[in-house]
Design a protein around this motif. Sequence first.
Motif, short mmCIF file in Angstrom:
data_model
loop_
_atom_site.label_atom_id
_atom_site.label_comp_id
_atom_site.label_asym_id
_atom_site.label_seq_id
_atom_site.Cartn_x
_atom_site.Cartn_y
_atom_site.Cartn_z
N CYS A 193 5.96 3.23 1.85
CA CYS A 193 5.19 2.08 2.31
C CYS A 193 5.71 1.72 3.70
CB CYS A 193 5.38 0.87 1.40
SG CYS A 193 4.91 1.14 -0.30
N LYS A 220 0.86 -1.18 0.00
CA LYS A 220 0.00 0.00 0.00
C LYS A 220 0.90 1.23 0.00
CE LYS A 220 -3.67 2.42 2.27
NZ LYS A 220 -3.89 3.12 3.47
N TYR A 221 0.87 1.96 -1.10
CA TYR A 221 1.69 3.15 -1.25
C TYR A 221 0.95 4.35 -0.66
CZ TYR A 221 4.41 0.28 -4.42
OH TYR A 221 5.18 -0.72 -4.95
N GLN A 222 1.68 5.13 0.12
CA GLN A 222 1.12 6.34 0.73
C GLN A 222 1.84 7.54 0.14
OE1 GLN A 222 0.63 5.88 5.11
NE2 GLN A 222 1.65 3.91 4.75
N SER A 223 1.08 8.58 -0.18
CA SER A 223 1.67 9.76 -0.81
C SER A 223 1.57 10.97 0.09
CB SER A 223 0.95 10.07 -2.12
OG SER A 223 1.19 9.05 -3.05
N GLU A 224 2.62 11.76 0.05
CA GLU A 224 2.69 13.08 0.65
C GLU A 224 3.13 14.02 -0.47
OE1 GLU A 224 5.45 12.62 3.90
OE2 GLU A 224 3.94 11.65 5.17
#
Length: 89
Positions: free
Chosen positions: A12, A2-6
């Motif tokens: 991850c 699950k890739y999380q973006s800022e």
Amino acid sequence: MKYQSEPYRIFCTDDAGKCVAEITFPETEAGVCCIDHTFVDDSLRGMGIAGELVSRAVQQIQANGKQVTATCSYAAHWLEKQKGSGKNV
């Protein structure tokens, strides 16, 4: 994964919350983001995650109307391969 973006980072984490993959791309000058760091935990190497991180970073940077550069050797090599294949990066 699950890739999380800022705004200037994609990452991850594992189930314990430890960062296991990361790419950072700060805006180094107006309209230009530089991919300066790519990390993939040893346990995940060889799974294409670094390439996926660079691809997602490029998409995010371009979606924000900015240009992409790289000082990270992996990302620079990835970008060169894309240009060589005729893809618009």
